[in-house]
Design a protein around this motif. Sequence first.
Motif, PDB file in Angstrom:
ATOM      1  N   ASP A   1       0.812  -1.207   0.000  1.00  0.00           N
ATOM      2  CA  ASP A   1       0.000   0.000   0.000  1.00  0.00           C
ATOM      3  C   ASP A   1       0.852   1.267   0.000  1.00  0.00           C
ATOM      4  OD1 ASP A   1      -2.375  -1.270  -0.167  1.00  0.00           O
ATOM      5  OD2 ASP A   1      -2.804  -1.233   1.985  1.00  0.00           O
ATOM      6  N   SER A   2       2.022   1.196   0.609  1.00  0.00           N
ATOM      7  CA  SER A   2       2.863   2.396   0.672  1.00  0.00           C
ATOM      8  C   SER A   2       3.214   2.880  -0.742  1.00  0.00           C
ATOM      9  CB  SER A   2       4.146   2.101   1.455  1.00  0.00           C
ATOM     10  OG  SER A   2       4.841   1.030   0.851  1.00  0.00           O
ATOM     11  N   TYR A   3       3.341   1.939  -1.672  1.00  0.00           N
ATOM     12  CA  TYR A   3       3.619   2.342  -3.056  1.00  0.00           C
ATOM     13  C   TYR A   3       2.450   3.132  -3.612  1.00  0.00           C
ATOM     14  CZ  TYR A   3       4.214   2.308  -8.078  1.00  0.00           C
ATOM     15  OH  TYR A   3       4.307   2.710  -9.370  1.00  0.00           O
ATOM     16  N   TRP A   4       1.246   2.625  -3.422  1.00  0.00           N
ATOM     17  CA  TRP A   4       0.051   3.311  -3.945  1.00  0.00           C
ATOM     18  C   TRP A   4      -0.123   4.672  -3.296  1.00  0.00           C
ATOM     19  CZ3 TRP A   4      -0.707   0.912  -8.108  1.00  0.00           C
ATOM     20  CH2 TRP A   4      -0.751  -0.486  -8.199  1.00  0.00           C
ATOM     21  N   VAL A   5       0.146   4.741  -2.012  1.00  0.00           N
ATOM     22  CA  VAL A   5      -0.033   6.010  -1.292  1.00  0.00           C
ATOM     23  C   VAL A   5       0.941   7.064  -1.815  1.00  0.00           C
ATOM     24  CG1 VAL A   5       0.190   7.141   0.950  1.00  0.00           C
ATOM     25  CG2 VAL A   5      -0.967   4.928   0.782  1.00  0.00           C
ATOM     26  N   ARG A   6       2.175   6.644  -2.057  1.00  0.00           N
ATOM     27  CA  ARG A   6       3.173   7.586  -2.562  1.00  0.00           C
ATOM     28  C   ARG A   6       2.787   8.036  -3.982  1.00  0.00           C
ATOM     29  NH1 ARG A   6       7.845   4.879  -3.525  1.00  0.00           N
ATOM     30  NH2 ARG A   6       7.364   3.717  -1.619  1.00  0.00           N
ATOM     31  N   PHE A   7       2.372   7.070  -4.793  1.00  0.00           N
ATOM     32  CA  PHE A   7       1.949   7.402  -6.157  1.00  0.00           C
ATOM     33  C   PHE A   7       0.804   8.408  -6.130  1.00  0.00           C
ATOM     34  CE2 PHE A   7      -1.494   6.581  -9.163  1.00  0.00           C
ATOM     35  CZ  PHE A   7      -0.894   7.005 -10.337  1.00  0.00           C
ATOM     36  N   LEU A   8      -0.119   8.189  -5.240  1.00  0.00           N
ATOM     37  CA  LEU A   8      -1.283   9.074  -5.170  1.00  0.00           C
ATOM     38  C   LEU A   8      -0.872  10.499  -4.796  1.00  0.00           C
ATOM     39  CD1 LEU A   8      -4.401   9.383  -5.242  1.00  0.00           C
ATOM     40  CD2 LEU A   8      -4.337   9.019  -2.770  1.00  0.00           C
ATOM     41  N   ALA A   9       0.041  10.634  -3.878  1.00  0.00           N
ATOM     42  CA  ALA A   9       0.472  11.966  -3.452  1.00  0.00           C
ATOM     43  C   ALA A   9       1.106  12.703  -4.633  1.00  0.00           C
ATOM     44  CB  ALA A   9       1.462  11.849  -2.297  1.00  0.00           C
ATOM     45  N   ASP A  10       1.920  12.010  -5.417  1.00  0.00           N
ATOM     46  CA  ASP A  10       2.530  12.625  -6.607  1.00  0.00           C
ATOM     47  C   ASP A  10       1.458  13.043  -7.597  1.00  0.00           C
ATOM     48  OD1 ASP A  10       4.915  12.086  -5.456  1.00  0.00           O
ATOM     49  OD2 ASP A  10       5.371  10.321  -6.694  1.00  0.00           O
ATOM     50  N   THR A  11       0.509  12.163  -7.806  1.00  0.00           N
ATOM     51  CA  THR A  11      -0.521  12.387  -8.820  1.00  0.00           C
ATOM     52  C   THR A  11      -1.417  13.568  -8.475  1.00  0.00           C
ATOM     53  OG1 THR A  11      -0.528  10.036  -9.288  1.00  0.00           O
ATOM     54  CG2 THR A  11      -2.429  11.283 -10.029  1.00  0.00           C
ATOM     55  N   ALA A  12      -1.769  13.669  -7.213  1.00  0.00           N
ATOM     56  CA  ALA A  12      -2.684  14.731  -6.797  1.00  0.00           C
ATOM     57  C   ALA A  12      -2.073  16.102  -7.028  1.00  0.00           C
ATOM     58  CB  ALA A  12      -3.062  14.553  -5.334  1.00  0.00           C
ATOM     59  N   ALA A  13      -0.759  16.148  -7.048  1.00  0.00           N
ATOM     60  CA  ALA A  13      -0.081  17.431  -7.230  1.00  0.00           C
ATOM     61  C   ALA A  13       0.060  17.801  -8.695  1.00  0.00           C
ATOM     62  CB  ALA A  13       1.302  17.374  -6.568  1.00  0.00           C
ATOM     63  N   ASP A  14      -0.350  16.899  -9.588  1.00  0.00           N
ATOM     64  CA  ASP A  14      -0.122  17.106 -11.019  1.00  0.00           C
ATOM     65  C   ASP A  14      -1.441  17.359 -11.747  1.00  0.00           C
ATOM     66  OD1 ASP A  14       0.637  17.095 -13.631  1.00  0.00           O
ATOM     67  OD2 ASP A  14       1.253  14.998 -13.680  1.00  0.00           O
ATOM     68  N   GLU A  15      -1.708  18.626 -12.035  1.00  0.00           N
ATOM     69  CA  GLU A  15      -2.962  18.971 -12.701  1.00  0.00           C
ATOM     70  C   GLU A  15      -3.086  18.345 -14.080  1.00  0.00           C
ATOM     71  OE1 GLU A  15      -4.661  22.668 -12.910  1.00  0.00           O
ATOM     72  OE2 GLU A  15      -5.097  22.571 -10.763  1.00  0.00           O
ATOM     73  N   ARG A  16      -1.959  18.188 -14.732  1.00  0.00           N
ATOM     74  CA  ARG A  16      -1.981  17.648 -16.089  1.00  0.00           C
ATOM     75  C   ARG A  16      -1.754  16.140 -16.106  1.00  0.00           C
ATOM     76  NH1 ARG A  16      -1.445  20.107 -20.764  1.00  0.00           N
ATOM     77  NH2 ARG A  16       0.073  18.543 -21.392  1.00  0.00           N
ATOM     78  N   PHE A  17      -2.046  15.487 -15.007  1.00  0.00           N
ATOM     79  CA  PHE A  17      -1.807  14.048 -14.918  1.00  0.00           C
ATOM     80  C   PHE A  17      -2.406  13.323 -16.119  1.00  0.00           C
ATOM     81  CE2 PHE A  17      -3.364   9.837 -13.355  1.00  0.00           C
ATOM     82  CZ  PHE A  17      -2.118   9.224 -13.361  1.00  0.00           C
ATOM     83  N   GLY A  18      -1.579  12.512 -16.767  1.00  0.00           N
ATOM     84  CA  GLY A  18      -2.054  11.750 -17.923  1.00  0.00           C
ATOM     85  C   GLY A  18      -1.709  12.384 -19.254  1.00  0.00           C
ATOM     86  N   LEU A  19      -1.339  13.668 -19.221  1.00  0.00           N
ATOM     87  CA  LEU A  19      -1.034  14.363 -20.464  1.00  0.00           C
ATOM     88  C   LEU A  19       0.466  14.626 -20.568  1.00  0.00           C
ATOM     89  CD1 LEU A  19      -3.842  17.096 -20.286  1.00  0.00           C
ATOM     90  CD2 LEU A  19      -4.003  14.783 -21.237  1.00  0.00           C
ATOM     91  N   VAL A  20       1.059  14.198 -21.672  1.00  0.00           N
ATOM     92  CA  VAL A  20       2.462  14.491 -21.926  1.00  0.00           C
ATOM     93  C   VAL A  20       2.518  15.886 -22.538  1.00  0.00           C
ATOM     94  CG1 VAL A  20       4.491  13.777 -23.255  1.00  0.00           C
ATOM     95  CG2 VAL A  20       2.939  12.059 -22.326  1.00  0.00           C
ATOM     96  N   VAL A  21       3.568  16.634 -22.225  1.00  0.00           N
ATOM     97  CA  VAL A  21       3.698  17.959 -22.839  1.00  0.00           C
ATOM     98  C   VAL A  21       4.074  17.785 -24.317  1.00  0.00           C
ATOM     99  CG1 VAL A  21       4.931  20.144 -22.798  1.00  0.00           C
ATOM    100  CG2 VAL A  21       4.439  18.942 -20.657  1.00  0.00           C
ATOM    101  N   PRO A  22       3.284  18.348 -25.248  1.00  0.00           N
ATOM    102  CA  PRO A  22       3.573  18.163 -26.671  1.00  0.00           C
ATOM    103  C   PRO A  22       4.949  18.722 -27.044  1.00  0.00           C
ATOM    104  CG  PRO A  22       1.378  19.056 -26.364  1.00  0.00           C
ATOM    105  CD  PRO A  22       2.058  19.101 -25.022  1.00  0.00           C
ATOM    106  N   ALA A  23       5.642  17.980 -27.881  1.00  0.00           N
ATOM    107  CA  ALA A  23       6.969  18.391 -28.345  1.00  0.00           C
ATOM    108  C   ALA A  23       6.796  19.309 -29.547  1.00  0.00           C
ATOM    109  CB  ALA A  23       7.802  17.166 -28.705  1.00  0.00           C
ATOM    110  N   VAL A  24       6.649  20.609 -29.275  1.00  0.00           N
ATOM    111  CA  VAL A  24       6.290  21.541 -30.349  1.00  0.00           C
ATOM    112  C   VAL A  24       7.410  21.727 -31.368  1.00  0.00           C
ATOM    113  CG1 VAL A  24       4.545  22.825 -29.084  1.00  0.00           C
ATOM    114  CG2 VAL A  24       6.952  23.446 -28.824  1.00  0.00           C
TER     115      VAL A  24
END
Length: 597
Positions: free
Chosen positions: A90-113
Amino acid sequence: MYITDHLTQAVAAALTELYGISVDAATITLQETRREFAGDYTLVVFPYVKQARKSPETVAQEIGAHVAAHLAEVSGFNVVKGFLNFEIADSYWVRFLADTAADERFGLVVPAVDDAPVVVEYSSPNTNKPLHLGHVRNNLLGWSLSRLLEAAGANVKKVNLVNDRGIHICKSMLAWMRYGNGETPESTGIKGDHLVGKYYVEFDKHYKDEVKALMEKGMDEEQAKREAPLMVEAQQMLKRWEEGDKEVRALWEKMNGWVYAGFDETYHRLGVGFDKVYYESNTYLLGKELVQKGLDLGVLFRKEDGSVWCDLTADGLDQKLLLRRDGTSVYMTQDLGTALLRHNDFGAERLIYVVGNEQDYHFKVLKLILGKLGFSWADKVYHLSYGMVELPNGKMKSREGTVVDADDLIDEMEKTAEEMSREHGKNDELTDEERKHLYHILALGALKYFILKLDPTKKMLFNPAESIDFNGNTGPFIQYTHARIRSIVRRAGESGGLKNEEGSHAIELNDKERQVIKILHSLPTTVRQAAAAYSPALVANYAYDLAKAFNSFYQDTPILREVEPALKALRVNICISVANALRNTMDILGIEVPERM
RNA sequence: GGCCCUGUAGCUCAGCUGGAUAGAGCGAGAGUCUUCUAAACUCUAGGUCCUGCGUUCGAGUCGCAGCAGGGUCACCA
């Protein structure tokens, strides 16, 4: 790096060290453990038992023990027959969640313009009639695919090639001259594209009468169709257009102007747009010089009558005409020319065409000929071949009036959205303006999701008698889930206590929490796979799974009412992360999510 | 006729590169709002995965044949 990567590497190491089997970690596939078994990820060991020379159970036990000993995140494992189920701490999931919650663009890669762009052509309407449901599918797919490729990091350019000339336009023009009495969108209050479409139908009606009359006089059908006065006159009009006849051009510009105004309105309502618009009237002569090049290269040949062909029999296809005997070009010729133009305009890395599967053969030929002409980028041409939209009694046909009109459909959806919202009666605090916007995004959410959740390559059935759902596996379901979450997050903000509390690493997750976090965890992979498969449907189905899992969690887990601060913070983080993930995935589909509804 | 695509619950559809007892939604039946939005949640019923043969430790998934439906083979676009 994700836990799944660590796992496959650890398994590869175990295979080597235990049995001397060397496999590339990338070829090892894990699957998510089925709900009825304990564990998070499952390795199927059958492929290795022969080389290991032990029973499946033994192999699974040994690999499991080896991996558990080497990977801290693996808290345990169990074996059922040849299936090795890993349990993640569970500690892995909890750490992952904390990182994710801080990332508004979670799931989106920044386009290589700075990368060479991926050019997506979609929409490409004819200007003789309004858009119908088939066009809607095309537009939504084109837009969503563009967003999806961007989400996976591509530099995308959206283009439209408007088919603004040709015999079909002349038919509408001629009918308007004959039967129009000077009608305009202003004088009638009819939207421009619909007005022009009205005369396209009008042409067909009178034309059919003429053909019938000629046949009654004993002419055979083929000749009658060719020699009917209206058809002859339309052909003459097309010729005059090509010669630049002032009168014809002026009428053409006027009526096309009406259509563009109408299309712009529909595009706006659908929320789609383009980086560049090409007009066929400017490009229809392109491609002829390519024919000369092909003749010089010897990949094309001229017949006795002067027509030019490409012989594709060695590729299992037929011969394809590229220049008529009078030297004029055909559609294929133009498309070769516009492909080159587009490639040069953008320095494109890929050319994607969102076009119906009725043109599969055309694109097969296009790619082949581009290759024969020596263009190395021929294999970068991709035809996103989507299935036709069918009604219960078959295909839609504009001339026969068996179409679902795009504007009518949107109107109807907005009306339904309003009725449903009023029934629920939860939007009293909204202004009229906000309420109108809400109905619009709910209507479009339902429509877009309905279309985009389906595999693009398959034909789609639409039954006008059954209205598009707002409950169940639908856009509004996901929009509702988002609104509900946002409501919680707003309250959480008021009461403070958002940050990760001390001791959160020791939290033990319940099944519902873990399930939601695991689905969140798979978002980046899903986006990558969806982009590789050119399939917004994978994103739509992901969003549904996530929303469903969240609702189930929400149903029986207190969030703001939780008294234990670390637990409360964790659950609020789940809310924040799910809201972000839903917003970002819906954005890929071109669907807006409301703050409240 | 040649080539291409499709065939999964009453209906509309998921099922990733073959893996455990095939999943959703709608529709049908039964429950859950004094508690963070019930457009929600929970449970029940419903399947020869078109048919047959083959490959495999294992087939809805791969191969072949057949059946059914659709598309396409224009000097149309």
